[in-house]
Enzyme design. Structure first.
Site, PDB file in Angstrom:
ATOM      1  N   ASP A   1      -5.211   6.247  -4.469  1.00  0.00           N
ATOM      2  CA  ASP A   1      -4.754   7.414  -5.016  1.00  0.00           C
ATOM      3  C   ASP A   1      -4.826   7.571  -6.390  1.00  0.00           C
ATOM      4  OD1 ASP A   1      -4.460   8.555  -2.403  1.00  0.00           O
ATOM      5  OD2 ASP A   1      -2.154   8.342  -2.484  1.00  0.00           O
TER       6      ASP A   1
ATOM      7  N   ASP B   1       0.911  -1.038   0.118  1.00  0.00           N
ATOM      8  CA  ASP B   1      -0.071  -0.196   0.058  1.00  0.00           C
ATOM      9  C   ASP B   1       1.021   1.098  -0.101  1.00  0.00           C
ATOM     10  OD1 ASP B   1      -2.353   1.503   0.219  1.00  0.00           O
ATOM     11  OD2 ASP B   1      -1.937   1.786   2.553  1.00  0.00           O
ATOM     12  N   LYS B   2       0.410   2.474  -0.272  1.00  0.00           N
ATOM     13  CA  LYS B   2       0.975   3.561  -0.323  1.00  0.00           C
ATOM     14  C   LYS B   2       1.067   4.122   0.966  1.00  0.00           C
ATOM     15  CE  LYS B   2      -0.006   7.304  -2.128  1.00  0.00           C
ATOM     16  NZ  LYS B   2       0.223   8.500  -1.275  1.00  0.00           N
ATOM     17  N   THR B   3      -0.295   4.926   1.327  1.00  0.00           N
ATOM     18  CA  THR B   3      -0.526   5.729   2.246  1.00  0.00           C
ATOM     19  C   THR B   3      -0.347   4.841   3.793  1.00  0.00           C
ATOM     20  OG1 THR B   3      -2.304   6.975   1.073  1.00  0.00           O
ATOM     21  CG2 THR B   3      -2.344   7.073   3.564  1.00  0.00           C
TER      22      THR B   3
ATOM     23  N   ASN C   1      -8.225  -1.391   5.027  1.00  0.00           N
ATOM     24  CA  ASN C   1      -8.443  -1.808   3.414  1.00  0.00           C
ATOM     25  C   ASN C   1      -7.399  -2.540   2.805  1.00  0.00           C
ATOM     26  OD1 ASN C   1      -6.611   0.223   3.840  1.00  0.00           O
ATOM     27  ND2 ASN C   1      -7.033   1.222   1.984  1.00  0.00           N
TER      28      ASN C   1
ATOM     29  N   ARG D   1      -5.985   3.882  -7.940  1.00  0.00           N
ATOM     30  CA  ARG D   1      -7.723   3.875  -7.677  1.00  0.00           C
ATOM     31  C   ARG D   1      -8.190   2.446  -7.541  1.00  0.00           C
ATOM     32  NH1 ARG D   1      -8.920   8.961  -5.976  1.00  0.00           N
ATOM     33  NH2 ARG D   1      -8.892  10.462  -7.811  1.00  0.00           N
TER      34      ARG D   1
ATOM     35  N   GLU E   1      -8.986  14.011   8.096  1.00  0.00           N
ATOM     36  CA  GLU E   1      -9.972  14.929   8.797  1.00  0.00           C
ATOM     37  C   GLU E   1      -9.378  15.618   9.858  1.00  0.00           C
ATOM     38  OE1 GLU E   1     -12.846  12.567  10.645  1.00  0.00           O
ATOM     39  OE2 GLU E   1     -14.209  12.472   8.662  1.00  0.00           O
TER      40      GLU E   1
END
Length: 1252
Positions: free
Chosen positions: A783, A393-395, A907, A878, A594
């Site tokens: 992303d 994953d990236k984030t 996720n 995406r 957020e």
């Protein structure tokens, strides 16, 4: 107080199994039935709250554990042979003695299982005995009971800082707004507070049958409705077992699930069990050994005529065929050691030691988070040394997941926030570790903006750069996403002026887009507001003993709230309390995005002061507090890619929907322009899209902000639909989704934001090293492609010289996509790099989620795999969580490669579980990924040493140990086989059986275990400096078909030498068979141990002690046994041999001849054609300066240049450079044009794409 009445509709008599398996359950209160027998209780069919995770009981431990151990075929095999040895006609040894080896193995395993189960029993007892408060109708108050006493249908009270004992439907809280704050760290690792609300419609009395679904594992899903009013309840009304109540004096709930039916227990699957690649290979080789054993046993029985037929004591003589049949089983008993009985136990011991070394590696410890690596899967450590594909994953995995507000665009105007960028550059200077200005105190937010004095002065800011101090990270903070880097935002001066102008008149305040933009940032979220004092205590036993134990709970009236006295966190209650200053406010967000947006709004004076289920209070820059009535919250989901909050504006009284989400999810929903006061909405959207594209190319995460004003009639109509959806119990999620989509149309675009998520430390070096190690790295992210490509260049997943294939398909068109992949596959036939091993080093692939979904279809799957196999790097953008797992499964199954998936969020769970090895990163998004992973690390950079060093060591050590075990047992048991040619295949042994047992259990058991634990073929420094060495373990590695059979042939040769040289030396003498067996057994011991000495790469004191200790133990035990056991066959045999010089001569000559071929082979191989590992070992023995020089030359010779090491420090700008024709377009590719499909090929320096 709570008045409970028995419902007119009682539960129908049904069997317990039917009640538990029904999709819907009817639950009633236990209070009317208090004190009655259990069979009269209405909820008697549902399990209690007592849990039991232990597997055994004291009485049934032995049979249950034996039954479990006999699932291993090897144990069943040896027990069967031991029982067969009790049959007189086929026995080879004393029956009782034959049981000793398998009994020792079973006892050792049983002791380990008993200790583990006892620890589980203690944990269960501790949990079941925890105190809680249950309402008693007789006493008319809450009384103290234990967790194990809680039943479905009870009313349970939980006070502040207590853990929820069961899944409770929230009916009442001490908060006048009906809110209960909980912390779910025990479930998902998230330390931020979450809100739970009282079930709507519950007032003074509770008279209903609770209808809820049967238990499931979904932590974010719950459906319930009382029978009469049909008021729906969801997960926002449920307190889950294991959660901790925070910021709330007390809460009362109705138990809906208890014990093993709670969501927490359903998700507690315990340690994961996976079969490693070596274990699968081991099982195959065991079958080969079985075939070899059967073949050896058939050698003397196939002719059907045994050489000797001995009659029974009564004179009866069996037929030759029957004698051969009996002899076959006798031979199996004699040669049974060919199957290594102790190998499985030895493997478990070695893996435990390997895990100990991994978890105690100081380089894998993260000081900031005070965490070390966790090994959750105990049996796949060797798989870490065979990885060929990594999916990440990236984030939060490649990046820090610390979201920093960088830029924003409002109504088509871009505000770059240059001053804020300068401040962030100071905070993240090298060697500063989030430094902030020492002499500059945090600026207090002004209640009124003043532009007369330049608040943001670059000179003043730069003046203080010389004096700095360290700021601790967020690891030890109780509030996530609260580091200075994330919370401090320097406003843009131009934007401040715009906001000040909008604040000047009350008319513009009602409709100004700039105010709406920041109001949306402050309102459209789920951030919980608390005070700045964050220390949380674990327990408040004193509060239970004082005023929280005896008084009954009252539902009417607000009452006095003593939350501030019993809890360290509290929510602003009413306007009568002291005024809240901005510095007192602390935000607890569920995601860093957020938090970043709320802190950005706070920097501009739009301060979120409080949030309740029905209202949100925001302080404007003028100092005025606005209280927005919250009508509904449409939470974020992966399908809509957005969230919305519907409020009633306190000034205009309008119904306003504020929405934020992904750009493509918002842009397609735009409608009329903003109140007709600004430019055309299309122009604003076009300008904003340009800004979004620029943000994405800069590597920023983008969000669009929009609003919609509803008329009263529209709201009433939609509200009715929404209420019906919430009250539904069938298809509730789909109905709720439909109502959200229904209202989120014709939106008005307000602007967009750009948030930076910085790369973690040493990510580029780690990815470069992994690629040099022959591992293909794929990034699977949600992303935008532009953002992913930019991050790809920044982390060196992509290089400047790469040819990047960008595949994007707007519509579902398969033919152009198929043609494009065919055309792209043609690229790989052009000028291949002769040094390349597996991949074409200069081609990378970027593909979006929509195109990926099509390529994963059955007709295009093969072409996509063929295309991706030749790419050095692949970026999938995406993509959804299901697509992530689908990609991992397809690559693993189609290419038959070892895969590893690494992620940090919920996720990523599907992807982690789909891979051969799953690694979770304990980041800022909770612990879902960690709890479902095989290994857990705190930083992506730790992956480098975990794989290249520990992975290589574990794989090499275990592979060599397994091969040695097969060799050792074969070499030893073949001595008995060769003797059968001289005893007429009568299954006679020339070695005392006790000494045979001791040989495998004691004399030769410890050295191979130490070999598997401590052997180090190459140093960690060399493995990290030359990552290409990792390639030696990929594929078959050192444990392959050829090495296994070479060792087996060597074992046959050595056993021949060890038997026939003593046989020829003592031939013609008067030596008895046991005197002959003594030198043979001694020679076998020397040969087996010296063989291991040749294989050991790094000698330590432990190796010397174990090796010499094994020899000493052999002589001590054998001498003592042969001297003490007067009636044994081996009486005084070794003593008589040791006084004969012939014994020593035979031992020396035989051992040298037996080991000479292997030693010669090693010398010639390492001298004439040394392997990369041998070259590395040679370099390891040099001094550091010479070694570094040789490493450079060796890397160049081995083709280390295939992974480019450019001096890239900043990702290349996508706006610079000119188009370059990457390759001549083929006729097939030239047809791929228009809006349906675009195949972009990006050449050097990331130039503009070439459309082919």
């Amino acid at each position: 107080f709570i008045r409970l009445h028995q419902s007119d509709e009682g539960p129908q008599p049904e069997t317990g199994q039917k009640v538990r398996e029904k999709d819907l359950r009817n639950l009633v209160s236990n209070l009317p039935y208090e004190g009655l027998d259990k069979w009269k209780q209405p909820n008697r069919y549902f399990p209690g709250n007592s849990i039991k995770t232990s597997k055994y009981t004291l009485l049934l431990f032995i049979p249950m554990n034996l039954f479990e151990q006999f699932h291993r075929l090897a144990n069943l095999y040896f027990v069967g042979l031991a029982i067969l040895n009790f049959v007189p006609v086929v026995n080879a040894f004393q029956p009782e003695v034959a049981l000793i080896p398998i009994c020792v193995i079973l006892c050792l395993t049983a002791m380990k299982d008993a200790w583990e189960d006892f620890r589980r029993y203690q944990s269960d007892k501790r949990l079941n005995s925890m105190p809680c408060l249950i309402y008693s109708r007789k006493v008319k108050q809450f009384v103290e009971r234990y967790w194990k006493d809680v039943r479905v249908g009870d009313f349970v009270k939980v006070v502040c800082n207590e853990i929820v004992p069961a899944d409770l439907l929230l009916l009442h809280t001490s908060d006048p707004n009906g809110v209960c704050h909980i912390e779910t760290a025990n479930l998902d690792g998230e330390t931020n507070l979450k809100q739970r609300r009282v079930v709507p419609g519950v007032s003074e009395s509770f008279n209903s049958i609770v209808v809820c679904e049967k238990p499931n594992i979904n932590l974010n899903h719950f459906k319930e409705k009382p029978d009469k009013d049909k008021v729906g309840a969801g997960i926002e009304n449920l307190l889950l077992r294991g959660c901790t109540v925070r910021n709330t004096d007390h809460a009362v709930g109705f138990v809906v699930y208890a014990g093993h039916e709670t969501k927490a227990m359903l998700n507690n699957n315990g340690p994961r069990y996976k079969r490693s690649k070596q274990e699968r290979r081991l099982n195959i080789d065991v079958m080969f050994c079985v075939i070899l054993l059967l073949t050896m046993c058939l050698v003397g029985t196939l002719p059907g005529l045994p050489p000797y037929l001995v009659p029974h004591s009564n004179g009866h003589l069996d037929s030759p065929s029957l004698s051969s049949f009996y002899m076959f089983f006798t031979m199996i008993i004699l040669l049974q050691v060919l199957i290594p009985i102790s190998l499985y136990v030895s493997i478990e011991l070695v893996k435990i030691a390997q895990i100990f070394f991994i978890t105690n590696d100081i380089d894998l410890y993260d000081e900031e988070t005070d965490s070390q690596i966790q090994c959750r899967a105990l049996n796949i450590t060797e798989d870490l040394g065979q990885i060929e594909y990594i999916f990440t994953d990236k984030t939060g995995t490649l990046t820090e997941n610390k979201m920093v507000f960088r830029r924003c665009s409002i109504m088509g105007t871009e505000y770059p926030h240059k001053e804020n960028a300068i401040r962030q550059a100071v905070l993240t200077e090298p060697d500063s570790d989030e430094e902030v200005i020492f002499t500059q105190a945090p600026q207090a937010l002004q209640t009124q903006w003043s532009l007369d004095s330049d608040d943001v002065n670059r000179k003043d800011t730069m003046h203080h750069h010389g004096s700095r101090r360290k700021v601790p990270g967020t690891a030890h903070s109780d509030v996530a996403f609260s580091s200075p880097l994330e919370t401090e935002v320097t406003p843009d001066k131009k934007l401040l002026q715009q906001i000040s102008g909008a604040e000047s008149t009350s008319v513009s305040r009602k409709i100004d887009a700039y105010l709406d933009f920041f109001l949306a940032l402050a309102i459209c979220n789920t951030v919980v507001v608390s005070m700045s004092k964050r220390n949380r205590t674990i327990s408040v036993d004193s509060s239970i003993e004082e005023d929280h134990f005896n008084p009954p709970v009252k539902l009417e009236g607000s009452g006095g709230n003593t939350g501030a006295q019993t809890c360290s966190l509290h929510v602003p209650r009413s306007s009568s309390e002291p005024a809240v200053t901005p510095d007192m406010v602390c935000y607890e967000a569920e995601s860093p995005d957020e938090a970043a947006l709320v802190y950005a709004a706070k920097a501009y004076g739009f301060i979120l002061l409080g949030r309740t289920p029905d209202s949100v209070t925001v302080r404007l820059p003028s100092g005025e507090d606005l209280r927005f009535e919250v009508l509904d919250t449409l939470t974020f989901d992966s399908n809509r890619k957005r969230m919305s909050v519907l409020v009633r504006h306190p000034i205009s009284k309008e119904y306003v929907l504020y929405t934020k989400g992904a750009d493509y999810a918002i842009m397609e929903l735009l409608g009329t322009p903003y109140a007709g006061m600004f430019r055309n909405q299309k122009n604003i959207a076009a300008d904003t899209q340009q800004h979004l594209d620029y943000y994405a190319k800069e590597g920023l995460r983008t969000l669009c902000i929009a609003k919609k004003v509803l008329s009263g009639r529209e709201y009433e109509s939609w509200s009715a639909d929404r209420h019906r959806a919430l009250a539904a119990i069938e298809n509730r999620e789909q109905l709720i989704m439909d109502t959200a989509v229904q209202i989120e149309t014709n939106l008005t675009l307000l602007g967009a934001t750009g948030i930076e998520d910085r790369l973690q430390e040493n990510v580029p070096d780690t990815i470069t090293a992994l690629r040099e190690a022959g591992i293909q790295v794929w990034v699977l992210t949600g992303d935008k492609p532009e953002t992913a490509v930019n991050i790809g260049y920044a982390c060196r997943l992509l290089e400047e010289e790469d040819l990047v294939i960008n595949m994007s398909c707007k519509n579902k068109v398969r033919r152009p996509l198929s043609a494009a992949m065919t055309s792209s596959n043609g690229l790989f036939s052009l000028k291949p790099d002769p040094r390349n091993v597996d991949t074409t080093p200069d081609i990378s692939l970027v593909i979006d989620g929509r195109t990926l979904a099509m390529t994963l279809s059955s007709d295009l799957q093969e072409r996509f795999v063929e295309l991706a196999k030749h790419c050095r790097s692949v970026l999938c953008c995406r993509v959804t969580p299901l697509q992530k797992s689908a990609v991992v499964k397809i690559i693993r199954e189609k290419l038959k490669v070892m895969t590893l998936a690494v992620g940090d969020g919920a996720n990523d769970v599907n992807m982690i579980q789909a891979a051969d090895v799953g690694i979770g990163i304990s980041g800022q998004e909770g612990m879902q990924a960690v709890m479902m992973s095989d290994f857990a690390i705190s930083r992506f950079k730790h992956l480098k040493k975990l794989l290249l060093v520990h992975g290589h060591w574990c794989n090499s050590r275990l592979a060599n140990m397994i091969i040695y075990f097969f060799y050792k047992n074969t070499a030893n048991v073949n001595l008995l086989f060769w003797y059968q040619f001289f005893c007429g295949f009568t299954a006679t042994a020339m070695i005392d059986y006790w000494l045979m047992i001791f040989f495998n259990l004691f004399f030769t058991s410890a050295p191979p275990i130490m070999f598997g634990i401590l052997d180090k073929d190459i140093s960690a420094e060399m493995l990290l400096g030359v990552p290409e060495l990792y390639r030696t373990g990929q594929g078959s590695g050192e444990y392959r078909f050829s090495t296994f059979w070479v060792s087996m042939l060597d074992a046959f040769y050595q056993s021949l030498v060890c038997f026939f040289i003593p046989y020829l030396a003592y031939r013609g003498s008067d030596m008895d068979i046991f005197s002959f067996g003594t030198p043979v057994n001694t020679i076998s011991l020397f040969t087996i141990l010296l063989h291991l000495s040749i294989e050991i790469k790094a000698w330590t004191v432990v190796h010397w002690v174990i090796m010499l200790g094994s020899v000493a133990l052999y002589f001590i035990v054998t001498l003592a046994y042969s001297a003490i056991c007067v009636t044994c066959n081996a009486y005084w045999t070794l003593q008589s041999q040791m006084v004969d010089p012939m014994f020593y001569l035979v031992c020396i000559i035989t051992t040298v001849v037996a080991l000479l071929p292997r030693y010669t082979f090693h010398v010639l191989k390492n001298s004439i054609a040394p392997s990369p590992l041998e070259q590395a070992r040679h370099l390891d023995r040099m001094d550091p300066i010479t070694r570094d020089q040789w490493i450079k030359e060796w890397r160049s010779f081995r083709g280390g240049g295939q992974v480019k090491r450019s001096g890239l420090s900043v990702p290349p700008s996508p706006t610079l450079g000119t188009s370059v024709e990457a390759y001549p377009p083929s006729p097939t590719a030239s047809e791929i044009t228009g809006d349906e499909f675009t195949l972009n090929v990006i050449s050097e320096n990331y130039n503009r794409p070439v459309h082919t």
